[in-house]
Design a protein around this motif. Structure first.
Motif, PDB file in Angstrom:
ATOM      1  N   VAL A 229       0.821  -1.182   0.187  1.00 34.08           N
ATOM      2  CA  VAL A 229      -0.140   0.002  -0.174  1.00 34.08           C
ATOM      3  C   VAL A 229       0.824   1.241  -0.088  1.00 34.08           C
ATOM      4  O   VAL A 229       0.748   2.207  -0.559  1.00 34.08           O
ATOM      5  N   LEU A 230       1.835   1.160   0.705  1.00 29.01           N
ATOM      6  CA  LEU A 230       2.947   2.366   0.706  1.00 29.01           C
ATOM      7  C   LEU A 230       3.501   2.459  -0.674  1.00 29.01           C
ATOM      8  O   LEU A 230       3.650   3.853  -1.062  1.00 29.01           O
ATOM      9  N   THR A 231       3.878   1.442  -1.070  1.00 27.81           N
ATOM     10  CA  THR A 231       4.509   1.515  -2.646  1.00 27.81           C
ATOM     11  C   THR A 231       3.612   2.106  -3.388  1.00 27.81           C
ATOM     12  O   THR A 231       4.029   3.100  -4.406  1.00 27.81           O
ATOM     13  N   VAL A 232       2.390   1.516  -3.567  1.00 27.71           N
ATOM     14  CA  VAL A 232       1.339   2.340  -4.380  1.00 27.71           C
ATOM     15  C   VAL A 232       1.154   3.821  -4.229  1.00 27.71           C
ATOM     16  O   VAL A 232       1.263   4.587  -5.283  1.00 27.71           O
ATOM     17  N   LEU A 233       1.028   4.129  -2.924  1.00 30.51           N
ATOM     18  CA  LEU A 233       0.853   5.495  -2.892  1.00 30.51           C
ATOM     19  C   LEU A 233       2.031   6.511  -3.271  1.00 30.51           C
ATOM     20  O   LEU A 233       2.025   7.433  -3.667  1.00 30.51           O
ATOM     21  N   CYS A 234       3.229   5.794  -2.977  1.00 31.19           N
ATOM     22  CA  CYS A 234       4.448   6.618  -3.214  1.00 31.19           C
ATOM     23  C   CYS A 234       4.525   6.726  -4.970  1.00 31.19           C
ATOM     24  O   CYS A 234       5.080   7.557  -5.355  1.00 31.19           O
ATOM     25  N   LEU A 235       3.996   5.536  -5.617  1.00 31.63           N
ATOM     26  CA  LEU A 235       4.220   5.642  -6.954  1.00 31.63           C
ATOM     27  C   LEU A 235       3.126   6.415  -7.671  1.00 31.63           C
ATOM     28  O   LEU A 235       3.336   6.965  -9.012  1.00 31.63           O
ATOM     29  N   ALA A 236       2.317   6.870  -7.054  1.00 30.70           N
ATOM     30  CA  ALA A 236       1.341   7.725  -7.493  1.00 30.70           C
ATOM     31  C   ALA A 236       1.621   9.105  -7.941  1.00 30.70           C
ATOM     32  O   ALA A 236       1.059  10.054  -8.484  1.00 30.70           O
ATOM     33  N   LEU A 237       2.691   9.627  -7.163  1.00 33.84           N
ATOM     34  CA  LEU A 237       3.416  10.823  -7.164  1.00 33.84           C
ATOM     35  C   LEU A 237       4.839  10.667  -7.932  1.00 33.84           C
ATOM     36  O   LEU A 237       5.792   9.807  -7.545  1.00 33.84           O
ATOM     37  N   PRO A 238       5.624  11.903  -8.317  1.00 32.08           N
ATOM     38  CA  PRO A 238       6.736  11.654  -8.949  1.00 32.08           C
ATOM     39  C   PRO A 238       7.630  11.592  -7.908  1.00 32.08           C
ATOM     40  O   PRO A 238       7.603  12.230  -6.782  1.00 32.08           O
ATOM     41  N   ALA A 239       8.853  10.748  -8.144  1.00 29.91           N
ATOM     42  CA  ALA A 239       9.731  10.533  -7.136  1.00 29.91           C
ATOM     43  C   ALA A 239      10.799  11.804  -7.084  1.00 29.91           C
ATOM     44  O   ALA A 239      11.414  11.897  -6.176  1.00 29.91           O
ATOM     45  N   ALA A 240      10.992  12.460  -8.110  1.00 32.42           N
ATOM     46  CA  ALA A 240      11.770  13.634  -8.206  1.00 32.42           C
ATOM     47  C   ALA A 240      10.956  14.832  -8.962  1.00 32.42           C
ATOM     48  O   ALA A 240      10.467  14.613  -9.888  1.00 32.42           O
ATOM     49  N   ASP A 241      10.674  15.967  -8.537  1.00 25.00           N
ATOM     50  CA  ASP A 241       9.927  17.009  -8.907  1.00 25.00           C
ATOM     51  C   ASP A 241      10.791  18.244  -8.967  1.00 25.00           C
ATOM     52  O   ASP A 241      11.827  18.439  -8.521  1.00 25.00           O
ATOM     53  N   LEU A 312      12.822  -1.206  -4.919  1.00 21.26           N
ATOM     54  CA  LEU A 312      14.069  -0.398  -4.710  1.00 21.26           C
ATOM     55  C   LEU A 312      14.877   0.203  -5.871  1.00 21.26           C
ATOM     56  O   LEU A 312      15.279   1.353  -5.720  1.00 21.26           O
ATOM     57  N   ALA A 313      14.657  -0.232  -7.162  1.00 19.36           N
ATOM     58  CA  ALA A 313      14.960   0.262  -8.593  1.00 19.36           C
ATOM     59  C   ALA A 313      14.298   1.742  -8.639  1.00 19.36           C
ATOM     60  O   ALA A 313      14.887   2.443  -8.832  1.00 19.36           O
ATOM     61  N   ALA A 314      12.979   1.571  -8.477  1.00 19.76           N
ATOM     62  CA  ALA A 314      12.190   2.727  -8.562  1.00 19.76           C
ATOM     63  C   ALA A 314      12.610   3.910  -7.547  1.00 19.76           C
ATOM     64  O   ALA A 314      12.838   5.140  -7.814  1.00 19.76           O
ATOM     65  N   GLY A 315      12.943   3.686  -6.423  1.00 19.58           N
ATOM     66  CA  GLY A 315      13.408   4.544  -5.462  1.00 19.58           C
ATOM     67  C   GLY A 315      14.800   5.181  -5.773  1.00 19.58           C
ATOM     68  O   GLY A 315      14.883   6.279  -5.566  1.00 19.58           O
ATOM     69  N   LEU A 316      15.547   4.336  -5.964  1.00 23.07           N
ATOM     70  CA  LEU A 316      17.169   4.646  -6.680  1.00 23.07           C
ATOM     71  C   LEU A 316      17.070   5.542  -7.972  1.00 23.07           C
ATOM     72  O   LEU A 316      17.639   6.326  -7.919  1.00 23.07           O
ATOM     73  N   THR A 317      16.101   5.185  -8.563  1.00 17.11           N
ATOM     74  CA  THR A 317      15.894   6.049  -9.665  1.00 17.11           C
ATOM     75  C   THR A 317      15.543   7.558  -9.484  1.00 17.11           C
ATOM     76  O   THR A 317      16.197   8.325 -10.008  1.00 17.11           O
ATOM     77  N   GLU A 329      14.181  17.998  -7.267  1.00 21.93           N
ATOM     78  CA  GLU A 329      14.644  17.820  -6.084  1.00 21.93           C
ATOM     79  C   GLU A 329      13.980  16.671  -5.542  1.00 21.93           C
ATOM     80  O   GLU A 329      12.715  16.188  -6.144  1.00 21.93           O
ATOM     81  N   TRP A 330      14.692  15.753  -4.700  1.00 27.96           N
ATOM     82  CA  TRP A 330      13.992  14.460  -4.214  1.00 27.96           C
ATOM     83  C   TRP A 330      12.716  14.681  -3.309  1.00 27.96           C
ATOM     84  O   TRP A 330      12.503  15.570  -2.706  1.00 27.96           O
ATOM     85  N   THR A 331      11.542  13.929  -3.641  1.00 34.41           N
ATOM     86  CA  THR A 331      10.275  14.202  -2.901  1.00 34.41           C
ATOM     87  C   THR A 331      10.104  13.162  -1.902  1.00 34.41           C
ATOM     88  O   THR A 331      10.747  12.240  -1.671  1.00 34.41           O
ATOM     89  N   VAL A 332       9.088  13.364  -1.175  1.00 38.83           N
ATOM     90  CA  VAL A 332       8.781  12.396  -0.109  1.00 38.83           C
ATOM     91  C   VAL A 332       8.304  11.202  -0.568  1.00 38.83           C
ATOM     92  O   VAL A 332       8.721  10.166  -0.095  1.00 38.83           O
ATOM     93  N   PRO A 333       7.380  11.124  -1.639  1.00 33.29           N
ATOM     94  CA  PRO A 333       7.186   9.801  -2.340  1.00 33.29           C
ATOM     95  C   PRO A 333       8.325   9.070  -2.602  1.00 33.29           C
ATOM     96  O   PRO A 333       8.372   7.815  -2.655  1.00 33.29           O
ATOM     97  N   GLY A 334       9.193   9.794  -3.284  1.00 35.27           N
ATOM     98  CA  GLY A 334      10.617   9.103  -3.788  1.00 35.27           C
ATOM     99  C   GLY A 334      11.449   8.699  -2.666  1.00 35.27           C
ATOM    100  O   GLY A 334      11.958   7.434  -2.492  1.00 35.27           O
ATOM    101  N   ALA A 335      11.281   9.087  -1.343  1.00 37.31           N
ATOM    102  CA  ALA A 335      11.960   8.772  -0.246  1.00 37.31           C
ATOM    103  C   ALA A 335      11.107   7.586   0.155  1.00 37.31           C
ATOM    104  O   ALA A 335      11.802   6.633   0.808  1.00 37.31           O
ATOM    105  N   GLY A 336       9.892   7.504   0.086  1.00 35.79           N
ATOM    106  CA  GLY A 336       9.076   6.477   0.429  1.00 35.79           C
ATOM    107  C   GLY A 336       9.119   5.395  -0.231  1.00 35.79           C
ATOM    108  O   GLY A 336       9.193   4.132   0.266  1.00 35.79           O
ATOM    109  N   LEU A 337       9.466   5.458  -1.501  1.00 35.14           N
ATOM    110  CA  LEU A 337       9.890   4.023  -2.389  1.00 35.14           C
ATOM    111  C   LEU A 337      11.158   3.569  -2.084  1.00 35.14           C
ATOM    112  O   LEU A 337      11.257   2.447  -1.939  1.00 35.14           O
TER     113      LEU A 337
END
Length: 360
Positions: A229-241, A312-317, A329-337
């Motif tokens: 669930v956390l992953t899906v919520l984080c994927l819904a927003l850009p990891a870098a914005d 992990l690859a999505a978060g590192l990307t 800049e790195w976003t909270v969803p990116g850190a969550g991933l």
């Protein structure tokens, strides 16, 4: 004299008989050699019995379809690794490469290297359900990624927008594909095919153990679903914005916040990208539910491993994009991933260690 010779011969005969009887008794008392292999698939075993080890792991004959899935995984990994170096896309006249820097190469190699390692083991028939579980989960996750990739190279110009591609903030008004994009599409396509083969042969592949992981499966499944669930919520927003800018109002002298257009969220894109995003989110949740319940223990480890490397690859990307580009800049969803990927890695290690600890 003749009587003494007969007595000597009788003594020698009795001595030889006693020695032979003692040797036969020693051979009878000697335990039969243990023909069980020390690890699944190693050593010698009768042809009509499944292979096994002291842990109770039994491995039967490996279907040809499982080996095909392993070969496809190896090819997918090789294609994914090769896609990092040639031209990926030309967006608005700017050439993009997936492996533009050491960090980008290391991040991009995570999924291909795991795919090659798991596929090679499956192709030679070692612990087949481990490889099949990783292939099935990885194929489900790759399907959404494949549709998103097709959108980027084919129809993203229909509705131009700001995107972050290969660590660069670009406007998708004109897009031309390159060899890197073709290799990436091929890698994702072969991963999907490997997953399909894994699902087809799963029921015909025998691999069982003593169920050492069973007591821990409910807790493992609960943690995996929460992380899903956390992953899906984080994927819904850009990891870098793109960060907002502070601009001074010349009339009042006050600073005001000016929003800048950033990359589109996963579920804000149209067509194939939207469908791919929905499939990716659904596959993450489905894998989080199914992977901990797979049997035997090593199958659960394989499913969690595929989920781990993808998240992990999505978060590192996202982290790589934020570090490589001064506009992002790195976003909270990116850190969550990234946190979710590390947590999935911990669950994978726990699933692997529980059975080994119980065995010891």
């Amino acid at each position: 004299m003749a009587g003494r010779d007969r007595s000597v011969r009788d003594d020698r005969t009795r001595g030889g008989t006693d020695r032979r009887t003692g040797a036969a008794a020693a051979r009878a008392r000697r335990p039969a050699p243990d023909r069980r292999p020390t690890a699944a698939g190693e050593g010698t075993a009768p042809a009509d019995r499944p292979r096994g080890d002291a842990d109770g792991l039994l491995v039967g004959d490996v279907p040809a379809g499982a080996r095909v899935a392993g070969v496809l995984l190896v090819l997918a990994g090789l294609a994914g690794a090769a896609a990092l170096f040639p031209r990926y896309l030309v967006v608005g006249g700017e050439e993009l490469t997936l492996g533009g820097g050491v960090g980008a190469v290391l991040t991009g190699l995570l999924v291909p290297l795991v795919s090659v390692a798991v596929g090679a083991g499956l192709a030679v028939g070692r612990v087949p359900r481990f490889g099949l579980a990783a292939a099935a989960v990885g194929g489900a996750l790759a399907l959404g990624g494949l549709l998103i990739e097709l959108y980027r190279g084919s129809s993203s110009t229909v509705r131009p927008g700001i995107e972050v591609l290969a660590g660069e903030r670009v406007l998708t008004s004109v897009v031309e594909t390159g060899p890197g994009w073709l290799l990436q599409v091929a890698a994702l396509g072969m991963a999907v095919l490997a997953g399909g083969c894994a699902v087809l042969v799963w029921g015909r592949t025998r691999m069982e153990d003593r169920g050492a992981l069973d007591p821990a499966r409910p807790g493992l499944a609960g943690a995996a679903v929460l992380l899903g669930v956390l992953t899906v919520l984080c994927l819904a927003l850009p990891a870098a914005d793109v960060p907002d800018r502070l601009v001074a109002d010349p009339a009042t002298g006050l600073e005001v916040v000016v929003e800048q257009e950033g990359p589109q969220a996963l579920l804000e894109r149209p067509g194939l990208a939207l469908l791919g995003g929905l499939l990716l989110a659904g596959a993450v949740l489905l894998a989080a539910v199914v992977a901990p319940s797979l049997r035997p223990r090593l199958a659960a480890v394989g499913g969690l491993l595929a989920l781990t490397v993808t998240v992990l690859a999505a978060g590192l990307t996202g982290l790589r994009d934020a570090v490589a580009s001064p506009d992002l800049e790195w976003t909270v969803p990116g850190a969550g991933l990234l946190v979710a990927g590390l947590a999935y890695a911990l669950l994978t290690v726990l699933a692997w260690r529980v059975g080994r600890t119980a065995r010891g």
